[in-house]
Design a protein around this motif. Sequence first.
Motif, short mmCIF file in Angstrom:
data_model
loop_
_atom_site.label_atom_id
_atom_site.label_comp_id
_atom_site.label_asym_id
_atom_site.label_seq_id
_atom_site.Cartn_x
_atom_site.Cartn_y
_atom_site.Cartn_z
N ILE A 151 0.82 -1.20 0.00
CA ILE A 151 0.00 0.00 0.00
C ILE A 151 0.86 1.25 0.00
N SER A 152 2.03 1.19 0.65
CA SER A 152 2.88 2.37 0.82
C SER A 152 3.71 2.69 -0.42
N LEU A 153 4.09 1.68 -1.19
CA LEU A 153 5.02 1.90 -2.29
C LEU A 153 4.53 2.88 -3.35
N PRO A 154 3.27 2.78 -3.83
CA PRO A 154 2.83 3.74 -4.84
C PRO A 154 2.89 5.18 -4.34
N ALA A 155 2.49 5.39 -3.09
CA ALA A 155 2.53 6.75 -2.53
C ALA A 155 3.96 7.25 -2.42
N ALA A 156 4.90 6.36 -2.08
CA ALA A 156 6.30 6.77 -1.97
C ALA A 156 6.87 7.16 -3.33
N TRP A 185 3.72 15.78 -12.51
CA TRP A 185 2.49 15.65 -11.72
C TRP A 185 1.56 14.58 -12.32
N ALA A 186 1.45 14.60 -13.65
CA ALA A 186 0.61 13.60 -14.32
C ALA A 186 1.14 12.19 -14.08
N ALA A 187 2.47 12.03 -14.13
CA ALA A 187 3.08 10.71 -13.87
C ALA A 187 2.82 10.27 -12.44
N ALA A 188 2.91 11.21 -11.47
CA ALA A 188 2.66 10.87 -10.07
C ALA A 188 1.22 10.39 -9.87
N LEU A 189 0.29 11.10 -10.50
CA LEU A 189 -1.11 10.70 -10.36
C LEU A 189 -1.39 9.39 -11.07
N LEU A 190 -0.73 9.17 -12.21
CA LEU A 190 -0.91 7.91 -12.94
C LEU A 190 -0.44 6.74 -12.08
N VAL A 191 0.68 6.92 -11.37
CA VAL A 191 1.17 5.88 -10.47
C VAL A 191 0.13 5.57 -9.40
N GLU A 192 -0.39 6.62 -8.77
CA GLU A 192 -1.34 6.40 -7.68
C GLU A 192 -2.64 5.78 -8.18
N TYR A 193 -3.15 6.27 -9.29
CA TYR A 193 -4.42 5.75 -9.83
C TYR A 193 -4.28 4.32 -10.33
N SER A 194 -3.25 4.06 -11.14
CA SER A 194 -3.13 2.75 -11.78
C SER A 194 -2.79 1.67 -10.77
N VAL A 195 -1.80 1.91 -9.90
CA VAL A 195 -1.45 0.91 -8.90
C VAL A 195 -2.55 0.79 -7.87
N GLY A 196 -3.27 1.90 -7.61
CA GLY A 196 -4.36 1.85 -6.64
C GLY A 196 -5.47 0.89 -7.03
N LEU A 197 -5.61 0.61 -8.32
CA LEU A 197 -6.64 -0.33 -8.75
C LEU A 197 -6.42 -1.73 -8.21
N PHE A 198 -5.17 -2.06 -7.87
CA PHE A 198 -4.85 -3.41 -7.44
C PHE A 198 -4.71 -3.54 -5.92
N LEU A 199 -4.89 -2.44 -5.20
CA LEU A 199 -4.74 -2.50 -3.76
C LEU A 199 -5.99 -3.11 -3.13
N PRO A 200 -5.83 -3.70 -1.93
CA PRO A 200 -6.93 -4.47 -1.35
C PRO A 200 -8.15 -3.65 -0.99
N TYR A 201 -8.02 -2.34 -0.75
CA TYR A 201 -9.18 -1.57 -0.32
C TYR A 201 -10.01 -1.04 -1.48
N THR A 202 -9.62 -1.30 -2.74
CA THR A 202 -10.34 -0.72 -3.87
C THR A 202 -11.63 -1.47 -4.17
N ARG A 203 -11.82 -2.65 -3.63
CA ARG A 203 -13.02 -3.44 -3.93
C ARG A 203 -13.91 -3.64 -2.71
N TRP A 204 -13.73 -2.80 -1.71
CA TRP A 204 -14.59 -2.91 -0.53
C TRP A 204 -15.99 -2.42 -0.83
N ALA A 205 -16.97 -3.08 -0.23
CA ALA A 205 -18.33 -2.62 -0.30
C ALA A 205 -18.52 -1.47 0.69
#
Length: 211
Positions: A151-156, A185-205
């Motif tokens: 979870i921490s790596l994309p933000a770092a 800035w666009a690259a930073a957001l792309l990292v957070e958005y794209s990797v965020g799709l695979f993090l465990p909290y993205t599919r919570w109800a």
Amino acid sequence: MSAPPPLRRSRWLRPVMPGSRVTRLELFFDLIFVFAFLNVAGLVSAEVTTQAVLSGVVVLALLWWCWTTFATLGNLVRADYGLLPMFGLGVMAAAFVLAIAIPQAFLNQPDDLTGPVVFAVAYLVLRALTLAAFLYALSAAGRSRRQLMLISLPAALAAVLVGLAASVSRWVPAVAVLDVRLGLWAAALLVEYSVGLFLPYTRWAVASAGH
């Protein structure tokens, strides 16, 4: 959709239960973000160019990411209980500075603070506090150290790109500063958005529809 990780109610954390309502802290946070979204108009309308429109799109994506991560945290734990209000107040202060700095997010104004640096620092503080609150809640839910690192790596990585964007005027010719800063800035957001799709909290109800 899966349920959020089970959390035991404790002195420092209280999980969001079915029937929970929005807290005043969260409403105040939403109000700051309304102000921030309105300030994007000031960034774009100063001089309507392709770069200005792209700047507005990048800031809108950044604000949406900040808001959704805080909303996801609020879906897991009560924002007005235990240690979370301290995180929340810090996040709101950083979000307010971020909103004020939006018109100067990518270019300096004469006789003023360095707008891009203030904007970048406010964003990094906001993300650091949100991430710290997430890690605190997920560690209480029994997540492994490996999952917390994931979870921490994309933000770092995004933080490194944002830091480079803030300092770009030191190592890039003046004529290319805005283009390079927008790209980072666009690259930073792309990292957070794209990797965020695979993090465990993205599919919570959603824990509570009323919340």
